[in-house]
Design a protein around this motif. Structure first.
Motif, PDB file in Angstrom:
ATOM      1  N   GLU A 135     -10.228   4.364   1.982  1.00  0.00           N
ATOM      2  CA  GLU A 135     -10.214   3.339   0.950  1.00  0.00           C
ATOM      3  C   GLU A 135      -8.837   3.050   0.388  1.00  0.00           C
ATOM      4  O   GLU A 135      -8.689   2.152  -0.425  1.00  0.00           O
ATOM      5  CB  GLU A 135     -11.137   3.774  -0.203  1.00  0.00           C
ATOM      6  N   ARG A 136      -7.806   3.756   0.783  1.00  0.00           N
ATOM      7  CA  ARG A 136      -6.494   3.649   0.139  1.00  0.00           C
ATOM      8  C   ARG A 136      -5.633   2.503   0.658  1.00  0.00           C
ATOM      9  O   ARG A 136      -4.550   2.283   0.157  1.00  0.00           O
ATOM     10  CB  ARG A 136      -5.732   4.952   0.325  1.00  0.00           C
ATOM     11  N   ILE A 137      -6.079   1.769   1.657  1.00  0.00           N
ATOM     12  CA  ILE A 137      -5.247   0.726   2.248  1.00  0.00           C
ATOM     13  C   ILE A 137      -5.601  -0.621   1.627  1.00  0.00           C
ATOM     14  O   ILE A 137      -6.736  -1.073   1.734  1.00  0.00           O
ATOM     15  CB  ILE A 137      -5.440   0.674   3.780  1.00  0.00           C
ATOM     16  N   PRO A 138      -4.634  -1.294   1.000  1.00  0.00           N
ATOM     17  CA  PRO A 138      -4.920  -2.589   0.381  1.00  0.00           C
ATOM     18  C   PRO A 138      -5.131  -3.668   1.442  1.00  0.00           C
ATOM     19  O   PRO A 138      -4.555  -3.603   2.527  1.00  0.00           O
ATOM     20  CB  PRO A 138      -3.665  -2.874  -0.441  1.00  0.00           C
ATOM     21  N   ASN A 139      -5.950  -4.645   1.126  1.00  0.00           N
ATOM     22  CA  ASN A 139      -6.185  -5.753   2.052  1.00  0.00           C
ATOM     23  C   ASN A 139      -5.183  -6.876   1.850  1.00  0.00           C
ATOM     24  O   ASN A 139      -5.099  -7.771   2.673  1.00  0.00           O
ATOM     25  CB  ASN A 139      -7.614  -6.288   1.885  1.00  0.00           C
ATOM     26  N   ASP A 140      -4.453  -6.855   0.764  1.00  0.00           N
ATOM     27  CA  ASP A 140      -3.480  -7.904   0.508  1.00  0.00           C
ATOM     28  C   ASP A 140      -2.084  -7.421   0.885  1.00  0.00           C
ATOM     29  O   ASP A 140      -1.861  -6.255   1.142  1.00  0.00           O
ATOM     30  CB  ASP A 140      -3.524  -8.324  -0.964  1.00  0.00           C
ATOM     31  N   GLY A 141      -1.151  -8.336   0.967  1.00  0.00           N
ATOM     32  CA  GLY A 141       0.231  -7.961   1.237  1.00  0.00           C
ATOM     33  C   GLY A 141       0.666  -8.173   2.669  1.00  0.00           C
ATOM     34  O   GLY A 141       1.810  -7.961   2.998  1.00  0.00           O
ATOM     35  N   GLY A 142      -0.208  -8.560   3.553  1.00  0.00           N
ATOM     36  CA  GLY A 142       0.173  -8.843   4.925  1.00  0.00           C
ATOM     37  C   GLY A 142       0.163  -7.620   5.815  1.00  0.00           C
ATOM     38  O   GLY A 142       0.045  -6.473   5.350  1.00  0.00           O
ATOM     39  N   PRO A 143       0.295  -7.839   7.122  1.00  0.00           N
ATOM     40  CA  PRO A 143       0.212  -6.748   8.099  1.00  0.00           C
ATOM     41  C   PRO A 143       1.277  -5.671   7.936  1.00  0.00           C
ATOM     42  O   PRO A 143       0.995  -4.490   8.087  1.00  0.00           O
ATOM     43  CB  PRO A 143       0.369  -7.446   9.455  1.00  0.00           C
ATOM     44  N   LEU A 144       2.503  -6.066   7.609  1.00  0.00           N
ATOM     45  CA  LEU A 144       3.577  -5.086   7.462  1.00  0.00           C
ATOM     46  C   LEU A 144       3.302  -4.149   6.289  1.00  0.00           C
ATOM     47  O   LEU A 144       3.457  -2.933   6.397  1.00  0.00           O
ATOM     48  CB  LEU A 144       4.925  -5.783   7.286  1.00  0.00           C
ATOM     49  N   ALA A 145       2.858  -4.697   5.175  1.00  0.00           N
ATOM     50  CA  ALA A 145       2.531  -3.877   3.998  1.00  0.00           C
ATOM     51  C   ALA A 145       1.352  -2.958   4.301  1.00  0.00           C
ATOM     52  O   ALA A 145       1.343  -1.791   3.907  1.00  0.00           O
ATOM     53  CB  ALA A 145       2.208  -4.771   2.796  1.00  0.00           C
ATOM     54  N   ARG A 146       0.359  -3.468   5.036  1.00  0.00           N
ATOM     55  CA  ARG A 146      -0.800  -2.648   5.386  1.00  0.00           C
ATOM     56  C   ARG A 146      -0.399  -1.532   6.360  1.00  0.00           C
ATOM     57  O   ARG A 146      -0.861  -0.399   6.237  1.00  0.00           O
ATOM     58  CB  ARG A 146      -1.900  -3.506   6.002  1.00  0.00           C
ATOM     59  N   ALA A 147       0.470  -1.857   7.328  1.00  0.00           N
ATOM     60  CA  ALA A 147       0.931  -0.839   8.283  1.00  0.00           C
ATOM     61  C   ALA A 147       1.704   0.254   7.559  1.00  0.00           C
ATOM     62  O   ALA A 147       1.503   1.445   7.818  1.00  0.00           O
ATOM     63  CB  ALA A 147       1.795  -1.480   9.368  1.00  0.00           C
ATOM     64  N   ASN A 148       2.579  -0.135   6.628  1.00  0.00           N
ATOM     65  CA  ASN A 148       3.348   0.842   5.865  1.00  0.00           C
ATOM     66  C   ASN A 148       2.431   1.713   5.018  1.00  0.00           C
ATOM     67  O   ASN A 148       2.584   2.932   4.965  1.00  0.00           O
ATOM     68  CB  ASN A 148       4.385   0.140   4.993  1.00  0.00           C
ATOM     69  N   ALA A 149       1.459   1.094   4.356  1.00  0.00           N
ATOM     70  CA  ALA A 149       0.513   1.852   3.532  1.00  0.00           C
ATOM     71  C   ALA A 149      -0.298   2.809   4.389  1.00  0.00           C
ATOM     72  O   ALA A 149      -0.593   3.933   3.976  1.00  0.00           O
ATOM     73  CB  ALA A 149      -0.406   0.887   2.776  1.00  0.00           C
ATOM     74  N   ALA A 150      -0.660   2.386   5.591  1.00  0.00           N
ATOM     75  CA  ALA A 150      -1.425   3.254   6.486  1.00  0.00           C
ATOM     76  C   ALA A 150      -0.609   4.458   6.918  1.00  0.00           C
ATOM     77  O   ALA A 150      -1.112   5.586   6.962  1.00  0.00           O
ATOM     78  CB  ALA A 150      -1.895   2.463   7.710  1.00  0.00           C
ATOM     79  N   LEU A 151       0.666   4.255   7.225  1.00  0.00           N
ATOM     80  CA  LEU A 151       1.528   5.372   7.636  1.00  0.00           C
ATOM     81  C   LEU A 151       1.745   6.345   6.480  1.00  0.00           C
ATOM     82  O   LEU A 151       1.741   7.560   6.670  1.00  0.00           O
ATOM     83  CB  LEU A 151       2.862   4.849   8.168  1.00  0.00           C
ATOM     84  N   VAL A 152       1.923   5.821   5.285  1.00  0.00           N
ATOM     85  CA  VAL A 152       2.109   6.684   4.110  1.00  0.00           C
ATOM     86  C   VAL A 152       0.810   7.444   3.817  1.00  0.00           C
ATOM     87  O   VAL A 152       0.841   8.649   3.549  1.00  0.00           O
ATOM     88  CB  VAL A 152       2.568   5.855   2.883  1.00  0.00           C
ATOM     89  N   ALA A 153      -0.327   6.768   3.897  1.00  0.00           N
ATOM     90  CA  ALA A 153      -1.618   7.422   3.642  1.00  0.00           C
ATOM     91  C   ALA A 153      -1.888   8.504   4.679  1.00  0.00           C
ATOM     92  O   ALA A 153      -2.464   9.545   4.365  1.00  0.00           O
ATOM     93  CB  ALA A 153      -2.740   6.380   3.651  1.00  0.00           C
ATOM     94  N   ALA A 154      -1.473   8.290   5.894  1.00  0.00           N
ATOM     95  CA  ALA A 154      -1.711   9.272   6.954  1.00  0.00           C
ATOM     96  C   ALA A 154      -0.971  10.570   6.679  1.00  0.00           C
ATOM     97  O   ALA A 154      -1.408  11.640   7.078  1.00  0.00           O
ATOM     98  CB  ALA A 154      -1.283   8.705   8.318  1.00  0.00           C
ATOM     99  N   GLN A 155       0.162  10.491   5.999  1.00  0.00           N
ATOM    100  CA  GLN A 155       0.932  11.697   5.700  1.00  0.00           C
ATOM    101  C   GLN A 155       0.397  12.461   4.531  1.00  0.00           C
ATOM    102  O   GLN A 155       0.645  13.650   4.402  1.00  0.00           O
ATOM    103  CB  GLN A 155       2.387  11.340   5.419  1.00  0.00           C
ATOM    104  N   SER A 156      -0.344  11.815   3.649  1.00  0.00           N
ATOM    105  CA  SER A 156      -0.813  12.517   2.453  1.00  0.00           C
ATOM    106  C   SER A 156      -2.152  13.182   2.674  1.00  0.00           C
ATOM    107  O   SER A 156      -2.747  13.159   3.659  1.00  0.00           O
ATOM    108  CB  SER A 156      -0.889  11.563   1.281  1.00  0.00           C
TER     109      SER A 156
END
Length: 156
Positions: A135-156
């Motif tokens: 649930e931690r990945i935002p749907n707004d902000g475009g693909p680059l923002a979502r990819a960055n959020a996904a990589l950061v979430a994967a580390q936590s």
């Protein structure tokens, strides 16, 4: 996505050249970004299956080193003691790898782009996050923002 994988305490990443680590990280970033742009859940699931089958570095070292040592023993029976020395050196390098977590064989395999289990898992979790498994990945902000959020979430 400059620093998503820089906090690693993995002996392999610590001892590998920064250029090798960066090349591997860039490939992961490109794959995650591509998945974020396409947003195709079926494609993400297929890619996750591929990641499940990917050999990590320690498995590649164990299989490759064992095969080389066995080859040295087999050829040593007919080709002379030089081949037995190949087995001895290979086994010594595998022992060093097991004790320290890194060695010359690791550097060679790493240079070929073979990743650690942790690196593979980070990419898997990032793709799972994009797929909507978390649930931690935002749907707004475009693909680059979502990819960055996904990589950061994967580390936590």
């Amino acid at each position: 996505m400059e620093s998503w994988n820089q906090t690693s305490t993995d002996a392999v990443r610590i001892h590998a050249p920064a250029t090798v680590n960066r090349r591997i990280d860039t490939k992961v970033e490109e794959c995650v970004r591509c998945m974020a742009e396409r947003a195709d859940r079926a494609e993400m699931s297929r890619y996750l299956e591929k990641l499940e089958r990917e050999w990590e570095m320690h498995r590649a070292l164990a299989v490759g080193g064992s095969a080389l040592a066995l080859l040295g023993l087999l050829l040593g029976r007919r080709g002379g003691p030089g081949w037995r020395a190949v087995s001895g050196v290979t086994l010594a390098l595998l022992l060093q790898q097991g004790i320290t977590g890194f060695g010359p064989l690791s550097a060679m395999v790493r240079a070929w782009g073979v990743r650690t289990r942790r690196e593979i898992d980070l990419e898997k979790f990032a793709i799972k996050a994009l797929r909507g498994d978390f649930e931690r990945i935002p749907n707004d902000g475009g693909p680059l923002a979502r990819a960055n959020a996904a990589l950061v979430a994967a580390q936590s």
